[in-house]
Design an enzyme around this catalytic site. Structure first.
Site, PDB file in Angstrom:
ATOM      1  N   ILE A 189      74.496 101.988 170.072  1.00 51.01           N
ATOM      2  CA  ILE A 189      75.087 103.277 169.678  1.00 51.01           C
ATOM      3  C   ILE A 189      76.503 103.412 170.238  1.00 51.01           C
ATOM      4  O   ILE A 189      77.441 103.743 169.512  1.00 51.01           O
ATOM      5  CB  ILE A 189      74.194 104.455 170.132  1.00 51.01           C
ATOM      6  CG1 ILE A 189      72.845 104.408 169.392  1.00 51.01           C
ATOM      7  CG2 ILE A 189      74.871 105.801 169.868  1.00 51.01           C
ATOM      8  CD1 ILE A 189      71.789 105.356 169.927  1.00 51.01           C
TER       9      ILE A 189
ATOM     10  N   HIS B 257      75.749  76.940 148.552  1.00 44.79           N
ATOM     11  CA  HIS B 257      77.160  76.797 148.926  1.00 44.79           C
ATOM     12  C   HIS B 257      78.027  77.462 147.863  1.00 44.79           C
ATOM     13  O   HIS B 257      77.747  77.329 146.681  1.00 44.79           O
ATOM     14  CB  HIS B 257      77.518  75.311 149.014  1.00 44.79           C
ATOM     15  CG  HIS B 257      78.974  75.053 149.241  1.00 44.79           C
ATOM     16  ND1 HIS B 257      79.549  75.139 150.487  1.00 44.79           N
ATOM     17  CD2 HIS B 257      79.972  74.747 148.376  1.00 44.79           C
ATOM     18  CE1 HIS B 257      80.842  74.873 150.374  1.00 44.79           C
ATOM     19  NE2 HIS B 257      81.125  74.626 149.107  1.00 44.79           N
TER      20      HIS B 257
END
Length: 464
Positions: free
Chosen positions: A184, A443
Site C-alpha cells: 500500500i 515469441h
C-alpha cells in the site's frame, strides 16, 4: 418478529464474503449476507480497484512524458488530479454496483447493517430501520481489516492521510512522506512521485517491500531512487508536529533523530482485523493480535462458525479471501475440498516497476533446509521488453536441487503482476524444471523470460 432462517449467513461483503455467498447459493444453500457499508468491501471501494485506476493514470502520464522516445509528440503535458480521482471513483462504483447485481442473480438475501453474533447460530442486524435477527447453522465471518493507526501518527485527513484520504486527496502533495513500504505504501509513493511529488519513504525494516525476495527489493529500490524517490530504511517516525500547512516529522535512523518538513504524510503501517463488537469473546472465539485464530479449513473451533480473509490473518490479499470463501462454502455444502496454502498465493504490487512473487524467497527456501538452484533473467535480454521501452526488470526462480520442484518465483518489471500467474499454475500442477524447460513460450513476449530464468537455474540459458 420471527427470526429469518438460512443455511448460511455471511458477515461482510468484501471479496471473501460475497464470493462465499455466491458459491453457497450455487450449491443450493439459502444464503444471507450482512454488510454495514458497501458491497464489495474495502477491495472494490477503497483498495485494490480504485488504486489500480489511479496507478493506470500515472502510468499513462509517465508514458506521455516519454513520448519522444517512441517517435511521438505530446506538448503541454499535464494532469487534472480531480479528474483522475473522479475516474477512479467511477471504476469503483461500477464494480460495487456489479456485486449488487450478482447477489440478486444468485438469490442471496442482502441485509445492510451492523452484525453481532447474538449466540450460537444467531446474528443480530442493526440498520437504520431497526434491528432484526437471522439464524443459520453456519456463519462465515468475513469482516476484513482496517488500516493500523499508530499513536502520534494518527490521520487527520488534512495533512496526515490514511489510504482513504490518499484516494480522494484534498490537495496534491508537493513534499510527501510515506510511512511504511509494504504494497500500500509503495503504490501510493509510486503514484504521487510519478505525478511530481517530492517523495520520501520511511521503512522500519532493513529493506523496502520486506516480504519480497531480497534481490527484488534491492532492484526495486534502485529504480525508485532513479525516479527521484528518497528511501530511508531501518528508520522510525517518532513523532509528527502538525501545522495548518506542514508537518514536521522526527525520524530516527542509526540512533539519531532528525527533523524533516513535509506538506503531506501518508501512513501505511499495516492493518488490524475488524474483530470488535461482533460478540466473538462471548462465544469463546480465540483472537490473536486482532485476528481470529482458525485451522487450515478456516474453522474457528466454535461449531458452525468460520472466519475467512483478512480477519483470519496473513497473507492479507483479496484473492486469498475469495479462495477461502469458495472453500468454506463447499465445506458447508458437504463437498470434498482442499485447504488454501499461503505459499501458493501470489503477491502483486502495482508500483512502477511492478513487483510480483509466489512461493518461498531464496532465503526462506534455504532456511527450510532446501538445497536450491537459482535462475535469473534480466528484461534487457528480452526483445519484447526492449520494444515496449521497458528494459528494466528481472525474473528470478528458485528450485529444489534434489527434486526439481519450483519453490518460488520473484519478479520486478513491466506487467509482472500478469506474468506471475504462469508460475502459480505451475506450482499448483506440481511442475518440475523439466516440464517448464520443455514448454514452448510464444515469441516475442515477456513470458519468454520466465522460460529463460528456469534455463538459467540449470546452466542452459540462451539469451544471456
Amino acid at each position: 418478529m420471527a427470526a429469518k432462517s438460512f443455511d448460511l449467513i455471511v458477515i461482510g461483503a468484501g471479496p471473501g464474503g460475497y464470493v462465499a455467498a455466491i458459491r453457497g447459493a450455487q450449491l443450493g444453500l439459502s444464503v444471507a449476507i450482512v454488510e454495514r457499508e458497501h458491497l464489495g468491501g474495502i477491495c472494490l471501494n477503497w483498495g485494490c480497484i480504485p488504486t489500480k485506476a489511479l496507478l493506470r493514470s500515472s502510468e499513462v502520464f509517465h508514458l506521455m512524458q516519454r513520448a519522444s522516445e517512441f517517435g511521438l509528440k505530446a506538448d503541454n503535458i499535464g494532469y487534472d488530479l480531480e479528474a483522475v480521482v473522479k475516474r477512479s471513483r467511477k471504476v469503483a462504483g461500477q464494480l460495487s454496483g456489479g456485486i449488487g447485481h450478482l447477489m440478486k442473480k444468485n438469490k442471496v438475501s442482502v441485509f445492510m447493517g451492523a452484525a453481532t453474533l447474538a449466540g450460537k447460530g444467531k446474528v443480530s442486524v442493526k440498520s437504520k430501520d431497526g434491528e432484526e435477527t437471522l439464524t443459520a447453522k453456519n456463519i462465515v465471518l468475513a469482516t476484513g481489516a482496517r488500516a493500523r493507526n499508530l499513536p502520534g501518527l494518527e490521520a487527520d485527513g488534512k495533512r496526515v492521510w490514511m489510504y482513504k484520504d490518499a484516494l480522494q486527496p484534498p490537495h496534491m502533495p508537493k513534499k510527501l512522506l510515506v510511512i511504511g513500504s509494504g504494497a500500500i505504501g509503495i503504490e501510493f509513493a509510486s503514484f504521487y512521485n510519478t505525478l511530481g511529488a517530492d517523495t520520501t519513504v520511511v521503512e522500519v525494516m532493513d529493506r523496502i517491500l520486506p516480504v519480497e525476495d531480497e534481490e527484488i527489493s534491492k532492484f526495486a529500490k534502485k529504480q525508485f531512487e532513479k525516479q527521484g524517490m528518497k528511501i530511508m530504511q531501518k528508520a522510525v517516525v517518532k513523532q509528527l508536529d502538525r501545522a495548518d500547512d506542514k508537518v514536521i516529522a522526527h525520524i530516527e535512523t542509526g540512533g539519531k533523530v532528525t527533523k524533516h518538513e513535509f506538506d503531506t504524510v501518508i501512513s501505511a503501517v499495516g492493518i488490524v482485523g475488524n474483530v470488535e463488537d461482533l460478540g466473538l469473546e462471548d462465544l469463546g472465539v480465540k483472537i490473536d493480535r486482532t485476528h481470529v485464530v482458525t485451522d487450515e479449513y478456516c474453522r474457528t473451533g466454535v461449531e458452525g462458525l468460520y472466519a475467512i480473509g483478512d480477519i483470519a490473518g496473513a497473507p492479507w490479499l483479496a484473492h486469498k479471501a475469495s479462495h477461502e470463501g469458495v472453500m468454506v462454502a463447499e465445506l458447508i455444502a458437504g463437498q470434498h475440498t482442499h485447504p488454501v496454502k499461503p505459499e501458493s498465493i501470489a503477491g502483486c504490487t502495482y508500483c512502477h516497476p511492478q513487483v510480483a512473487s509466489v512461493g518461498y524467497t531464496e532465503a526462506k527456501a534455504k532456511e527450510l533446509g532446501f538445497d536450491v538452484k537459482v535462475g535469473r533473467f534480466p528484461f534487457i535480454g528480452n526483445g519484447k521488453a526492449i520494444a515496449l521501452g521497458e528494459p528494466e526488470g528481472m525474473i528470478k526462480t528458485v528450485f529444489d536441487a534434489k527434486t526439481g520442484e519450483l519453490l518460488g518465483a520473484h519478479m520486478v518489471g513491466a506487467e509482472v503482476t500478469e506474468l506471475i500467474q504462469g508460475y502459480v499454475v505451475g506450482r499448483q500442477l506440481e511442475t518440475t524444471e523439466e516440464d517448464l524447460m520443455n514448454t514452448v513460450f510464444p515469441h516475442p513476449t515477456l513470458s519468454e523470460m520466465m522460460h529463460e530464468s528456469v534455463l538459467d537455474a540449470y546452466g542452459r540459458v540462451i539469451h544471456m
